[in-house]
Design an enzyme around this catalytic site. Structure first.
Site, PDB file in Angstrom:
ATOM      1  CD  GLU A   1     -13.301 -25.649   4.690  1.00 18.69           C
ATOM      2  OE1 GLU A   1     -13.462 -25.141   5.802  1.00 18.69           O
ATOM      3  OE2 GLU A   1     -14.170 -25.647   3.808  1.00 18.69           O
TER       4      GLU A   1
ATOM      5  NE  ARG B   1     -14.159 -19.069   2.596  1.00 16.49           N
ATOM      6  CZ  ARG B   1     -15.443 -19.346   2.380  1.00 16.49           C
ATOM      7  NH1 ARG B   1     -16.221 -19.762   3.363  1.00 16.49           N
ATOM      8  NH2 ARG B   1     -15.963 -19.207   1.174  1.00 16.49           N
TER       9      ARG B   1
ATOM     10  NE  ARG C   1     -26.199  -8.989   0.724  1.00 18.83           N
ATOM     11  CZ  ARG C   1     -25.117  -8.706   0.013  1.00 18.83           C
ATOM     12  NH1 ARG C   1     -23.934  -9.203   0.348  1.00 18.83           N
ATOM     13  NH2 ARG C   1     -25.198  -7.926  -1.044  1.00 18.83           N
TER      14      ARG C   1
ATOM     15  CG  HIS D   1     -17.611 -25.056   4.350  1.00 19.52           C
ATOM     16  ND1 HIS D   1     -16.418 -24.526   3.897  1.00 19.52           N
ATOM     17  CD2 HIS D   1     -18.539 -24.069   4.166  1.00 19.52           C
ATOM     18  CE1 HIS D   1     -16.611 -23.289   3.459  1.00 19.52           C
ATOM     19  NE2 HIS D   1     -17.895 -22.989   3.603  1.00 19.52           N
TER      20      HIS D   1
ATOM     21  N   GLY E   1     -22.742 -24.399   5.971  1.00 15.72           N
ATOM     22  CA  GLY E   1     -23.473 -23.126   6.050  1.00 15.72           C
ATOM     23  C   GLY E   1     -24.538 -22.926   4.978  1.00 15.72           C
TER      24      GLY E   1
HETATM   25  C1  DGY Z   1     -19.525 -19.332   0.646  1.00 13.62           C
HETATM   26  O1  DGY Z   1     -20.384 -19.077  -0.187  1.00 13.62           O
HETATM   27  O2  DGY Z   1     -18.563 -18.594   0.827  1.00 13.62           O
HETATM   28  C2  DGY Z   1     -19.695 -20.577   1.438  1.00 13.62           C
HETATM   29  O3  DGY Z   1     -18.761 -20.680   2.454  1.00 13.62           O
HETATM   30  C3  DGY Z   1     -19.583 -21.777   0.525  1.00 13.62           C
HETATM   31  O4  DGY Z   1     -18.467 -21.614  -0.222  1.00 13.62           O
END
Ligand code: DGY
Length: 322
Positions: free
Chosen positions: A270, A241, A157, A288, A290
């Site tokens: 991290e 990651r 996705r 982090h 995102g």
């Molecule tokens: C996820 O949803 O995997 C994001 O990296 C936040 O944890």
């Protein structure tokens, strides 16, 4: 009696209110990440634990004898911080929150791509330090993004959403590597080409964007050899990651100019980020972020609530991963 649940970190208010209504909920008011011992204890005391990426749940955390927990409703789509086999062996169901963070994570991938190519981080640091001497034709020259080739590793996705932005927003050509065949409408409309290997993508892409899961299967997928296999002048973007990249090899590649730059939102180990990375100018570093928008974090929480509610009402959980 309502199920006893533990929320390991603070969640958006609206979601915490709903959890408090539906369950006998313990919140982590201090919002400090729990230790392995605290997580082990939680598995003994709660019917469900709601962890997130900052909670490490290796096999050793599941090793104690009296496990009460029957559900780990993870807040997040990635779950490589949970030893899924160990959870399964203890009869624990694991769920995640897919779909709801696709757009925002893809937006951050593009932010990093643009920022590193156009030297936005460096430029902002220069200006804030009062070191900008004014416009001139040779000042802080970056790399053009529009019309270049993006290589996506992991066309799920988020990979597709990133490719879509790059193609329709910036006229970029799209090549990708994915273990299984991906041939759907989205990929066809972008004219995206699936290549046979990671190396084939690295050989063609000006920007390589990682969207595969973390954990053992992809640990150090991008190593020294693969960094060398990237095109000279290419950029690496990681919103997946941290462990997908050999961080030491990346530092060396950035220092020696093997690649032109990197944009990172995630790190191995991290929140620690090596000083060797923070001292480099050709890398853009985000903490982090995102999924860090109001809309997305609420949606992630609500998705976890849906999984919890279904589980304790005896219905199939929508987002089972184990
Ligand atoms: C996820 O949803 O995997 C994001 O990296 C936040 O944890």
């Amino acid at each position: 009696m309502k199920p006893r649940i533990l929320v390991t970190r603070r969640w958006p208010d609206a979601v915490e209110r709903l959890l408090a209504e539906r369950f006998d909920t313990t919140f982590n008011q201090d919002d400090k990440a729990l230790s392995a011992a605290e997580l082990s204890e939680a598995l003994e005391q709660f019917d469900a634990v709601l962890p997130t990426v900052s909670d490490k749940l290796p096999a050793s955390v599941f090793a104690q004898t009296a496990v009460r927990t029957r559900l780990l409703a993870n807040f997040g789509v990635g779950f490589s911080h949970i030893d899924i086999e160990a959870a399964r062996a203890r009869g624990i169901t694991v769920t995640n929150t897919p779909g709801v963070l696709t757009d925002c994570t893809a937006d951050i991938a593009l932010s990093l791509l643009l920022a590193v190519a156009r030297r936005a981080g460096e430029g902002e640091r220069q200006l804030r330090a009062g070191d900008w001497k004014g416009w001139c034709p040779t000042h802080m020259i970056g790399a053009k993004v529009s019309g270049k080739t993006i290589g996506i590793i992991g066309m799920g996705r988020i990979g597709k959403a990133t490719a879509k932005r790059a193609h329709f927003g910036f006229d970029m050509k799209v090549v990708f590597y994915n273990r299984s065949k991906v041939d759907d409408e989205a990929v066809r409309t972008m004219g995206a080409r699936q290549l046979d290997s990671v190396e084939a993508v690295l050989a063609e892409a000006d920007f390589v964007s990682l969207h595969c899961p973390g954990g053992a299967e992809n640990r150090h997928l991008i190593n020294a050899a693969r960094l060398k296999a990237m095109k000279p002048g290419a950029f690496l973007i990681n919103t997946a990651r941290g462990d997908v990249i050999d961080q030491q090899a990346l530092v060396e590649a950035l220092e020696s100019g093997v690649i032109a730059g990197a944009g990172l939102d995630v790190y191995d180990g991290e929140p620690a980020v090596p000083a060797a990375l923070t001292s480099l100018d050709n890398v853009v570093l985000l903490p982090h972020l995102g999924s860090a928008t109001e809309e997305t974090r609420v949606a992630m929480g609500m998705r976890a609530v849906d999984n919890l509610t279904a589980f304790f009402e005896g219905r199939a959980v929508p987002d089972r991963v184990a």
